[in-house]
Design a protein around this motif. Structure first.
Motif, PDB file in Angstrom:
ATOM      1  N   ALA A  36       0.788  -1.167  -0.094  1.00  0.00           N
ATOM      2  CA  ALA A  36       0.185   0.055  -0.054  1.00  0.00           C
ATOM      3  C   ALA A  36       1.012   1.312   0.038  1.00  0.00           C
ATOM      4  O   ALA A  36       1.872   1.382   0.482  1.00  0.00           O
ATOM      5  N   ASP A  37       0.235   2.219  -0.805  1.00  0.00           N
ATOM      6  CA  ASP A  37       1.113   3.452  -0.931  1.00  0.00           C
ATOM      7  C   ASP A  37       0.068   4.554  -0.410  1.00  0.00           C
ATOM      8  O   ASP A  37      -0.931   5.001  -1.178  1.00  0.00           O
ATOM      9  N   ALA A  38       0.077   5.187   0.799  1.00  0.00           N
ATOM     10  CA  ALA A  38      -1.082   6.081   1.276  1.00  0.00           C
ATOM     11  C   ALA A  38      -1.040   7.372   0.477  1.00  0.00           C
ATOM     12  O   ALA A  38      -2.057   7.641   0.447  1.00  0.00           O
ATOM     13  N   GLU A  39       0.036   8.150   0.155  1.00  0.00           N
ATOM     14  CA  GLU A  39      -0.207   9.067  -0.589  1.00  0.00           C
ATOM     15  C   GLU A  39      -0.844   8.949  -2.068  1.00  0.00           C
ATOM     16  O   GLU A  39      -1.703   9.768  -2.315  1.00  0.00           O
ATOM     17  N   MET A  44      -5.923   8.799  -5.340  1.00  0.00           N
ATOM     18  CA  MET A  44      -6.875   7.818  -6.297  1.00  0.00           C
ATOM     19  C   MET A  44      -8.323   7.943  -5.763  1.00  0.00           C
ATOM     20  O   MET A  44      -9.256   7.953  -6.463  1.00  0.00           O
ATOM     21  N   ARG A  45      -8.294   8.078  -4.417  1.00  0.00           N
ATOM     22  CA  ARG A  45      -9.579   8.298  -3.802  1.00  0.00           C
ATOM     23  C   ARG A  45     -10.459   9.368  -4.307  1.00  0.00           C
ATOM     24  O   ARG A  45     -11.643   9.563  -4.534  1.00  0.00           O
ATOM     25  N   PHE A  54      -8.781   3.572  -1.110  1.00  0.00           N
ATOM     26  CA  PHE A  54      -8.050   2.820  -1.901  1.00  0.00           C
ATOM     27  C   PHE A  54      -6.599   2.564  -1.063  1.00  0.00           C
ATOM     28  O   PHE A  54      -6.371   2.864   0.033  1.00  0.00           O
ATOM     29  N   LEU A  55      -5.994   1.583  -1.553  1.00  0.00           N
ATOM     30  CA  LEU A  55      -4.641   1.284  -1.041  1.00  0.00           C
ATOM     31  C   LEU A  55      -3.563   1.936  -1.795  1.00  0.00           C
ATOM     32  O   LEU A  55      -2.232   2.051  -1.114  1.00  0.00           O
ATOM     33  N   PRO A  92     -13.356  -2.839   2.221  1.00  0.00           N
ATOM     34  CA  PRO A  92     -13.328  -1.655   1.953  1.00  0.00           C
ATOM     35  C   PRO A  92     -12.650  -1.115   0.574  1.00  0.00           C
ATOM     36  O   PRO A  92     -13.127  -0.491  -0.256  1.00  0.00           O
ATOM     37  N   GLU A  93     -11.331  -1.404   0.634  1.00  0.00           N
ATOM     38  CA  GLU A  93     -10.742  -0.681  -0.388  1.00  0.00           C
ATOM     39  C   GLU A  93     -10.995  -1.419  -1.860  1.00  0.00           C
ATOM     40  O   GLU A  93     -11.142  -2.623  -2.099  1.00  0.00           O
ATOM     41  N   ARG A  94     -10.600  -0.319  -2.804  1.00  0.00           N
ATOM     42  CA  ARG A  94     -11.475  -0.640  -4.054  1.00  0.00           C
ATOM     43  C   ARG A  94     -10.374  -1.535  -4.911  1.00  0.00           C
ATOM     44  O   ARG A  94     -11.096  -2.230  -5.511  1.00  0.00           O
ATOM     45  N   GLU A  95      -9.184  -1.501  -4.676  1.00  0.00           N
ATOM     46  CA  GLU A  95      -8.363  -2.729  -5.191  1.00  0.00           C
ATOM     47  C   GLU A  95      -9.077  -4.158  -5.353  1.00  0.00           C
ATOM     48  O   GLU A  95      -8.675  -4.912  -5.926  1.00  0.00           O
ATOM     49  N   TYR A  96      -9.560  -4.364  -4.084  1.00  0.00           N
ATOM     50  CA  TYR A  96     -10.056  -5.634  -3.864  1.00  0.00           C
ATOM     51  C   TYR A  96     -11.317  -6.020  -4.710  1.00  0.00           C
ATOM     52  O   TYR A  96     -11.529  -7.023  -5.270  1.00  0.00           O
TER      53      TYR A  96
END
Length: 244
Positions: A36-39, A44-45, A54-55, A92-96
């Motif tokens: 994951a990359d928070a920035e 992306m969100r 997002f992750l 919750p995260e969109r990548e899933y």
């Protein structure tokens, strides 16, 4: 006993038991979370209008990470596909959700007409164009092509109050080319021509533009005949590559 998944409507959806999903989900969540990359996730969100967290994984990175996750896993059946998709959608995260769509696309030939209610649930749950459009053209479209009796379901979907269900009906033939049911394609566009939402008007133009690659004159004739009903956005999109 299966577990349940919930959607935006609050309706609980039964998730089949699946050894494949049991094996894949822990690997998937551990692998994606570690990268994951928070920035990037925040950007992306914001780009996706805050539809989901997002992750921060790019598409190439995410797909590269998915390969070892799926290595040596059993060949899935329809219940496995449903279980994995529904359980991913509950994260919750969109990548899933993207992982689930890719998985369904990869194993689409294992899905029967009985999968359509699951596809509808996915379309209606955390809906946005990034998942809905892929489900429409690659999953729902494949189901209808394999079982033409599902055309009557599309006839109901095009009238649905949920704009994403109606958008799915518009876009499900996007990849059909010569196999397109033009009566339904043009009929659906007319039925939703007065819809006020951007995503429906854009979808009308998109499905017409795509069919114009197969039969440009049919699209020109349709637009000329129905221009008074169609939104300007729909007309522009439909004629983008073929002219008036």
């Amino acid at each position: 006993m299966g577990v349940t998944a919930s959607g935006t409507s609050g309706v609980r959806f039964e998730v089949p038991n699946s050894a494949v999903a049991d094996a894949v989900l822990p690997r998937l969540t551990a692998t994606y979370a570690a990268a994951a990359d928070a920035e990037r996730a925040a950007a992306m969100r914001a780009y996706m209008k805050d539809v989901a967290p997002f992750l921060g994984l790019t598409t190439p990175e995410r797909r590269a990470l998915s390969r070892p996750v799926l290595q040596d896993t059993a060949r899935p059946d329809e219940a496995d596909c449903a279980a994995l998709a529904l359980r991913c959608w509950d994260l919750p995260e969109r990548e899933y959700h993207y992982f689930a769509v890719d998985y369904l696309r990869r194993h689409g030939k294992r899905l029967s007409s009985g999968f359509l209610p699951v596809a509808r649930h996915l379309v209606r749950t955390v809906p946005w164009w990034d998942t809905v459009d892929a489900l429409a053209s690659h999953v729902v479209g494949g189901l209808v092509a394999a079982d033409p009796k599902l055309k009557t379901d599309m006839d109901a979907w095009i009238e649905d109050d949920d704009l994403w269900v109606a958008r799915t009906a518009l876009l499900h033939q996007l990849r059909y080319k010569d196999a397109t049911d033009t009566e339904r394609l043009f009929g659906y566009c007319v039925r939703q021509s007065g819809h006020p939402d951007f995503f429906i008007r854009k979808a009308i133009g998109w499905c017409l533009r795509e069919y114009a690659k197969t039969d440009p004159q049919a699209v020109r004739d349709f637009v000329a005949r129905e221009r008074g009903r169609l939104a300007p956005l729909s007309v522009r999109e439909a004629l983008k590559n073929i002219g008036a």
